[in-house]
Design an enzyme around this catalytic site. Sequence first.
Site, mmCIF file in Angstrom:
data_model
loop_
_atom_site.group_PDB
_atom_site.id
_atom_site.type_symbol
_atom_site.label_atom_id
_atom_site.label_comp_id
_atom_site.label_asym_id
_atom_site.label_seq_id
_atom_site.Cartn_x
_atom_site.Cartn_y
_atom_site.Cartn_z
ATOM 1 N N LYS A 70 0.333 -1.424 -0.049
ATOM 2 C CA LYS A 70 -0.104 -0.126 0.033
ATOM 3 C C LYS A 70 1.049 1.415 -0.290
ATOM 4 O O LYS A 70 0.320 2.401 -0.390
ATOM 5 C CB LYS A 70 -0.605 -0.421 1.226
ATOM 6 C CG LYS A 70 -1.968 -1.160 1.076
ATOM 7 C CD LYS A 70 -3.510 -0.947 2.258
ATOM 8 C CE LYS A 70 -3.817 -2.312 2.437
ATOM 9 N NZ LYS A 70 -5.607 -2.554 3.282
ATOM 10 N N ASP A 106 -10.050 2.013 1.921
ATOM 11 C CA ASP A 106 -10.683 1.637 3.276
ATOM 12 C C ASP A 106 -10.799 2.653 4.430
ATOM 13 O O ASP A 106 -11.920 1.944 5.473
ATOM 14 C CB ASP A 106 -9.063 0.892 4.057
ATOM 15 C CG ASP A 106 -8.722 -0.101 3.166
ATOM 16 O OD1 ASP A 106 -8.635 -0.841 2.750
ATOM 17 O OD2 ASP A 106 -6.719 -0.260 3.247
#
Length: 273
Positions: A70, A106
């Site tokens: 990420k 997210d």
Amino acid sequence: MTDAAQRRAAVLGHPVAHSLSPALHRAAYAALGLTTWRYDAVDVTEDGLAAFVGGRDESWAGLSLTMPLKQTVIPLLDHVEPLAEVVGAVNTVLFQGRTLVGANTDVHGIVAALGLDRPVTSAAVLGAGATASSTLAALAQLGCTSPVVYVRAVARAGGLMRAAHRMGVTPVYRTLDAAPTEIGRADVVVSTLPPYAADPLAALLEHVEGVLLDVAYDPRPTALSVAWAAAGGAVVAGEQMLLHQAAEQVRLMTGRPAPLAAMAAALEDKLTA
């Protein structure tokens, strides 16, 4: 592209075989009638990420990324959406022609999983990793810009502190050993700790009042979730975050609203198998 209707997407990580993303995205494609879309799980290390991303052709619609990719992916992108930039974590790459765009779903997943219809006035976050950064952004959207963050060692939370500064939020940092006697008073508690890491804390909980989201979903339910419910609190299962962040990825990659019910059913089948 040899076939304009043929599109591909995948989740990348190392390891990645355990990922539930293929079940979620494939269920979405089936429900949307996207019969020529394909979604795979591909094991890619940090060292191999640049070559993999650079080798994709125009049939690719997007990528889902797990840790530790990420952050690794950010220098490879042409554009990073503002939310992902301040959080410091990209879990979604969108292929727009030859342009690579990084996004973060997210945060959406946390907000949607909590499903609150009221502002959050007090909150606690357990852990200091990439998911904790997304949690700070989600809590800020819900109205809490000064949560208490509980970490193993405050001196090792520099990455989260820098992310918080970029977001304009001002957490208070405390060590995890203080959490059992304090978190019960918070409106919302989000545990971003790895599976089993919160078990010692669960054994020490007493009366609680707020809502717990434990992003871990293995084992199911987690010891923390069981203890929280027994102490009088409400629990949101971690797979709900997974579901909603994937649904947002489907929307971004396909341009179609995600079929949430079909995705939820596929997720439940996988988790109970």
